[in-house]
Design a protein around this motif. Structure first.
Motif, PDB file in Angstrom:
ATOM      1  N   CYS A  51       0.527  -1.151  -0.217  1.00 17.81           N
ATOM      2  CA  CYS A  51      -0.281   0.103   0.116  1.00 17.81           C
ATOM      3  C   CYS A  51       1.048   1.293   0.118  1.00 17.81           C
ATOM      4  CB  CYS A  51      -1.409   0.010   1.281  1.00 17.81           C
ATOM      5  SG  CYS A  51      -2.614  -1.124   1.142  1.00 17.81           S
ATOM      6  N   LEU A  52       1.796   1.243   0.632  1.00 19.57           N
ATOM      7  CA  LEU A  52       2.820   2.413   0.959  1.00 19.57           C
ATOM      8  C   LEU A  52       3.218   2.535  -0.325  1.00 19.57           C
ATOM      9  CD1 LEU A  52       4.261   4.326   2.309  1.00 19.57           C
ATOM     10  CD2 LEU A  52       5.603   2.925   3.477  1.00 19.57           C
ATOM     11  N   LYS A  53       3.482   1.683  -0.978  1.00 15.20           N
ATOM     12  CA  LYS A  53       3.944   1.594  -2.402  1.00 15.20           C
ATOM     13  C   LYS A  53       3.265   2.650  -3.562  1.00 15.20           C
ATOM     14  CE  LYS A  53       7.456  -1.765  -2.254  1.00 15.20           C
ATOM     15  NZ  LYS A  53       7.882  -3.937  -2.734  1.00 15.20           N
TER      16      LYS A  53
END
Length: 159
Positions: free
Chosen positions: A33-35
């Motif tokens: 999700c961060l990427k």
């Protein structure tokens, strides 16, 4: 798997399913999700920078600067797809690279590149629009439905 399919499995199949699930690698959901957030946000921020550039240096209005910005993002996406860079970014970022305008350009251009050996009409044109066709039809149909709803609301005294 749905519970209906699980009911139809015999004992051996159920054991194998449980065995496979235990050995399935765990996906790093938070990292993914961060990427996606970083790459998708970077693409959108770059688009915003382009729009500001068109407004400041080329004297577009805020309303008119969206068209050259979108065209520039499409061209950059197609070039990165052609050089194989977009695929690497998409592999790392996952859904973050699927920002609508650049992801759509990547999808169409990669289909065109993949099928160019089959000829320009049947290979490039035919396969490129197999992917783009449903998206375009859905977009046009959705716009039609929304405009009908808006007209009805306006006619009935709303909006």
């Amino acid at each position: 798997m749905s519970s209906n399919k699980d009911d139809k499995l015999n004992l051996e199949q159920q054991k194998y399913k449980d065995f496979a699930q235990q050995r399935e690698p765990k996906r790093p959901l938070l990292l993914n999700c961060l990427k996606a957030f970083i790459v998708g946000g970077s693409i959108c921020a770059f688009g915003q920078i382009l729009q500001f550039m068109y407004i400041k240096h080329f004297h577009f209005t805020e309303k008119n600067a969206g068209d050259p910005t979108a065209a520039t993002l499409i061209i950059i996406s197609i070039l990165l797809t052609g050089f194989g860079v977009y695929d690497d970014v998409a592999q790392w970022a996952g859904a973050g690279s699927a920002v609508p305008i650049t992801g759509f350009a990547n999808t169409i251009s990669s289909a065109a590149i993949e099928h160019r050996s089959e000829g320009y009409v049947l290979g490039v044109g035919g396969n490129m629009f197999k992917i783009a066709g449903p998206v375009i039809v859905y977009g046009v149909f959705s716009a039609f439905v929304v405009s009908i709803i808006k007209m009805l609301l306006k006619y009935l005294g709303g909006m």
